[in-house]
Design a protein around this motif. Sequence first.
Motif, PDB file in Angstrom:
ATOM      1  N   UNK A  67     -42.608-121.451  73.952  1.00 38.28           N
ATOM      2  CA  UNK A  67     -43.633-121.948  73.455  1.00 38.28           C
ATOM      3  C   UNK A  67     -43.377-122.535  71.956  1.00 38.28           C
ATOM      4  N   UNK A  68     -44.006-123.479  71.477  1.00 44.34           N
ATOM      5  CA  UNK A  68     -43.850-124.148  70.277  1.00 44.34           C
ATOM      6  C   UNK A  68     -43.555-123.000  68.786  1.00 44.34           C
ATOM      7  N   UNK A  69     -42.469-123.163  68.138  1.00 44.28           N
ATOM      8  CA  UNK A  69     -42.411-122.063  67.044  1.00 44.28           C
ATOM      9  C   UNK A  69     -41.237-121.253  67.658  1.00 44.28           C
ATOM     10  N   UNK A  70     -40.812-121.282  68.905  1.00 44.86           N
ATOM     11  CA  UNK A  70     -39.927-120.069  69.404  1.00 44.86           C
ATOM     12  C   UNK A  70     -38.366-120.801  69.150  1.00 44.86           C
ATOM     13  N   UNK A  71     -37.284-119.821  69.464  1.00 45.71           N
ATOM     14  CA  UNK A  71     -35.779-119.994  69.239  1.00 45.71           C
ATOM     15  C   UNK A  71     -35.308-119.926  70.505  1.00 45.71           C
ATOM     16  N   UNK A  72     -34.129-120.706  70.694  1.00 47.73           N
ATOM     17  CA  UNK A  72     -33.298-120.771  72.023  1.00 47.73           C
ATOM     18  C   UNK A  72     -31.830-121.032  71.236  1.00 47.73           C
ATOM     19  N   UNK A  73     -31.044-120.399  72.179  1.00 47.97           N
ATOM     20  CA  UNK A  73     -29.502-120.657  71.815  1.00 47.97           C
ATOM     21  C   UNK A  73     -28.849-121.237  72.984  1.00 47.97           C
ATOM     22  N   UNK A  74     -28.402-122.439  72.730  1.00 43.54           N
ATOM     23  CA  UNK A  74     -27.775-123.066  73.936  1.00 43.54           C
ATOM     24  C   UNK A  74     -26.097-122.942  73.853  1.00 43.54           C
ATOM     25  N   UNK A  75     -25.432-122.808  74.830  1.00 41.44           N
ATOM     26  CA  UNK A  75     -23.888-122.731  74.908  1.00 41.44           C
ATOM     27  C   UNK A  75     -23.308-123.462  75.665  1.00 41.44           C
ATOM     28  N   UNK A  76     -22.071-124.009  75.312  1.00 47.49           N
ATOM     29  CA  UNK A  76     -21.336-124.996  75.903  1.00 47.49           C
ATOM     30  C   UNK A  76     -20.107-124.392  76.191  1.00 47.49           C
ATOM     31  N   UNK A  77     -19.703-124.077  77.659  1.00 48.24           N
ATOM     32  CA  UNK A  77     -18.146-123.519  77.780  1.00 48.24           C
ATOM     33  C   UNK A  77     -17.294-124.595  78.297  1.00 48.24           C
ATOM     34  N   UNK A  78     -16.043-124.801  77.533  1.00 50.73           N
ATOM     35  CA  UNK A  78     -15.290-125.659  77.945  1.00 50.73           C
ATOM     36  C   UNK A  78     -14.309-125.187  78.730  1.00 50.73           C
ATOM     37  N   UNK A  79     -13.544-125.958  79.630  1.00 52.63           N
ATOM     38  CA  UNK A  79     -12.177-125.846  80.438  1.00 52.63           C
ATOM     39  C   UNK A  79     -11.225-126.779  79.858  1.00 52.63           C
ATOM     40  N   UNK A  80     -10.011-126.614  79.771  1.00 49.97           N
ATOM     41  CA  UNK A  80      -8.937-127.520  79.565  1.00 49.97           C
ATOM     42  C   UNK A  80      -8.753-127.631  78.183  1.00 49.97           C
ATOM     43  N   UNK A  81      -7.546-127.955  77.696  1.00 46.36           N
ATOM     44  CA  UNK A  81      -6.761-127.583  76.431  1.00 46.36           C
ATOM     45  C   UNK A  81      -7.244-128.578  75.384  1.00 46.36           C
TER      46      UNK A  81
ATOM     47  N   UNK B  20     -40.272-127.736  69.088  1.00 43.82           N
ATOM     48  CA  UNK B  20     -41.185-128.425  68.971  1.00 43.82           C
ATOM     49  C   UNK B  20     -41.336-129.168  70.422  1.00 43.82           C
ATOM     50  N   UNK B  21     -42.636-129.348  71.076  1.00 43.39           N
ATOM     51  CA  UNK B  21     -42.789-129.859  72.148  1.00 43.39           C
ATOM     52  C   UNK B  21     -41.859-131.219  72.402  1.00 43.39           C
ATOM     53  N   UNK B  22     -41.791-131.951  71.435  1.00 37.79           N
ATOM     54  CA  UNK B  22     -40.760-133.186  71.129  1.00 37.79           C
ATOM     55  C   UNK B  22     -39.306-133.016  71.486  1.00 37.79           C
ATOM     56  N   UNK B  23     -39.020-131.593  71.300  1.00 36.88           N
ATOM     57  CA  UNK B  23     -37.659-131.183  71.546  1.00 36.88           C
ATOM     58  C   UNK B  23     -37.513-131.189  73.144  1.00 36.88           C
ATOM     59  N   UNK B  24     -38.344-131.155  73.829  1.00 34.49           N
ATOM     60  CA  UNK B  24     -38.301-131.118  75.476  1.00 34.49           C
ATOM     61  C   UNK B  24     -37.347-132.092  76.036  1.00 34.49           C
ATOM     62  N   UNK B  25     -36.348-131.612  76.540  1.00 32.90           N
ATOM     63  CA  UNK B  25     -35.209-132.560  77.138  1.00 32.90           C
ATOM     64  C   UNK B  25     -34.207-131.782  77.682  1.00 32.90           C
TER      65      UNK B  25
ATOM     66  N   UNK C  25     -19.478-135.771  80.982  1.00 27.56           N
ATOM     67  CA  UNK C  25     -21.058-134.995  81.295  1.00 27.56           C
ATOM     68  C   UNK C  25     -21.034-134.145  82.127  1.00 27.56           C
ATOM     69  N   UNK C  26     -21.659-133.044  81.680  1.00 29.10           N
ATOM     70  CA  UNK C  26     -22.111-131.966  82.832  1.00 29.10           C
ATOM     71  C   UNK C  26     -23.495-131.954  83.282  1.00 29.10           C
ATOM     72  N   UNK C  27     -24.066-131.085  83.863  1.00 28.33           N
ATOM     73  CA  UNK C  27     -25.313-131.035  84.474  1.00 28.33           C
ATOM     74  C   UNK C  27     -26.454-130.822  83.299  1.00 28.33           C
ATOM     75  N   UNK C  28     -25.736-130.261  82.261  1.00 28.04           N
ATOM     76  CA  UNK C  28     -26.989-130.176  81.157  1.00 28.04           C
ATOM     77  C   UNK C  28     -27.829-128.915  81.415  1.00 28.04           C
ATOM     78  N   UNK C  29     -28.838-128.434  80.342  1.00 25.74           N
ATOM     79  CA  UNK C  29     -29.543-127.461  80.595  1.00 25.74           C
ATOM     80  C   UNK C  29     -30.926-127.855  79.982  1.00 25.74           C
ATOM     81  N   UNK C  30     -31.814-127.530  80.735  1.00 29.06           N
ATOM     82  CA  UNK C  30     -33.202-127.973  80.564  1.00 29.06           C
ATOM     83  C   UNK C  30     -33.874-127.051  79.668  1.00 29.06           C
ATOM     84  N   UNK C  31     -34.541-127.772  78.395  1.00 33.02           N
ATOM     85  CA  UNK C  31     -35.381-127.131  77.301  1.00 33.02           C
ATOM     86  C   UNK C  31     -36.681-127.736  77.510  1.00 33.02           C
ATOM     87  N   UNK C  32     -37.710-126.779  77.687  1.00 30.15           N
ATOM     88  CA  UNK C  32     -39.028-127.079  77.714  1.00 30.15           C
ATOM     89  C   UNK C  32     -39.757-126.431  76.875  1.00 30.15           C
TER      90      UNK C  32
END
Length: 116
Positions: free
Chosen positions: A13-27, A87-92, A106-113
């Motif tokens: 919901x609007x106002x909430x928090x999320x923490x995205x992570x990106x894991x990389x392979x390769x030196x 915010x709703x406009x952060x949906x992507x 580019x990977x598959x990405x992660x959906x934020x709604x």
Amino acid sequence: QVQLVESGGGLVQAGASLRLSCTASGSRFRSVDMGWFRQAPGKEREFVATITVRGSSTDYADSVKGRFTISRDNAKNMVHLQMNGLKPEDTAVYYCNSVPFVRQYWGQGTQVTVSS
């Protein structure tokens, strides 16, 4: 070569928090600036945030300044994006990549709604 896998997205919901992570392979990860990008439905992919190799400097899109924080853990080959006050406009779909980006990374990405 670098492979990137994003995670941590979800439906909140609007106002909430999320923490995205990106894991990389390769030196190469530890020698490049990294960033987060996002693509909303019907829109071009856009820059969100970037962090330098050692994490000493960051930069943000105006639309997320003061709400999002990018960080990296080179020991774990990870980049994070802490998103507060969503915010709703952060949906992507959110992607990580080097900065400047490399098309092959580019990977598959992660959906934020974000619902209002």
